[in-house]
Design an enzyme around this catalytic site. Structure first.
Site, PDB file in Angstrom:
ATOM      1  N   ALA A 103       0.685  -1.153   0.050  1.00 45.74           N
ATOM      2  CA  ALA A 103       0.090   0.059   0.181  1.00 45.74           C
ATOM      3  C   ALA A 103       1.011   1.470  -0.142  1.00 45.74           C
ATOM      4  CB  ALA A 103      -1.072   0.114   1.165  1.00 45.74           C
TER       5      ALA A 103
ATOM      6  N   GLU B 242       3.638   1.993  -1.542  1.00 52.87           N
ATOM      7  CA  GLU B 242       4.011   2.402  -3.128  1.00 52.87           C
ATOM      8  C   GLU B 242       2.799   2.809  -3.437  1.00 52.87           C
ATOM      9  OE1 GLU B 242       6.730  -0.169  -0.986  1.00 52.87           O
ATOM     10  OE2 GLU B 242       4.428  -0.849  -1.187  1.00 52.87           O
TER      11      GLU B 242
ATOM     12  N   VAL C  94      -4.214  -2.810   4.737  1.00 56.42           N
ATOM     13  CA  VAL C  94      -3.011  -2.219   5.359  1.00 56.42           C
ATOM     14  C   VAL C  94      -4.100  -3.278   6.462  1.00 56.42           C
ATOM     15  CG1 VAL C  94      -2.056  -0.691   6.493  1.00 56.42           C
ATOM     16  CG2 VAL C  94      -2.664  -0.927   4.377  1.00 56.42           C
TER      17      VAL C  94
ATOM     18  N   ARG D   6       2.018   0.430  13.168  1.00 56.96           N
ATOM     19  CA  ARG D   6       2.516   0.302  12.066  1.00 56.96           C
ATOM     20  C   ARG D   6       1.110   0.749  11.036  1.00 56.96           C
ATOM     21  NH1 ARG D   6       4.528  -1.681   6.747  1.00 56.96           N
ATOM     22  NH2 ARG D   6       5.839  -0.976   6.642  1.00 56.96           N
TER      23      ARG D   6
ATOM     24  N   SER E 149     -10.122   5.092  -3.365  1.00 55.66           N
ATOM     25  CA  SER E 149      -9.242   5.061  -2.143  1.00 55.66           C
ATOM     26  C   SER E 149     -10.240   3.440  -2.011  1.00 55.66           C
ATOM     27  CB  SER E 149      -8.855   5.654  -1.108  1.00 55.66           C
ATOM     28  OG  SER E 149      -7.694   4.964  -0.143  1.00 55.66           O
TER      29      SER E 149
END
Length: 152
Positions: free
Chosen positions: A53, A55, A78, A85, A110
């Site tokens: 994600a 990138e 994610v 993180r 998105s």
């Protein structure tokens, strides 16, 4: 980029960027998007896979600047893997996608999702496979409707 938005959305192709992590689940979103969007629009879809994600935004910017696409759809998963993180990755990706959209005038959608406490067990895999299928349809409708509204 000073290209009018109506000119951007008139282009014949849409890009779909997908993170490679958790491909088995994210593929459900991609397949659902492709199936639903093909009913709603005559635009061709180019599929691009990036490692993760994080990138997605840079690839999205490169595609926006290529002047080949009417819109970009970004998809990824994610996960909260127990390390703090996922929060900064998810917020960084979403903030960057919005920045690309506003800087280039190209619609960016998105479908980068961050479920709370995802685990790779059968119950979560099944739930998120179904959830990502639904989200693919939803982002297809959002993309098609936005392109229609922005076309002037």
């Amino acid at each position: 980029m000073n290209t009018p938005i109506s000119s951007i959305v008139a282009r014949e192709k849409v890009a779909f960027i997908q993170a490679g992590w958790h491909r088995d689940i994210v593929n459900q979103l991609r397949n659902s998007f492709e199936s639903e969007f093909s009913i709603l629009s005559k635009k061709h879809i180019d599929f691009i896979e990036v490692p993760g994600a994080y990138e997605i935004p840079l690839q999205c910017k490169a595609l926006a600047e290529s002047e080949k696409y009417a819109a970009v759809v970004a998809a990824g998963l994610v996960v909260d893997g127990g390390i703090y993180r996922h929060d900064f990755v998810a917020s960084t990706v979403i903030d960057a996608l919005m920045r690309v959209q506003l800087d280039t005038g190209m619609p960016i959608f998105s479908a980068v999702l961050t479920p709370h406490h995802f685990h790779s067990n059968e119950e979560h895999q099944s739930f998120f496979t179904e959830h990502f299928t639904l989200k693919g349809k939803e982002v297809a409708h959002a993309c098609a409707k936005s392109l229609e509204l922005l076309s002037g």
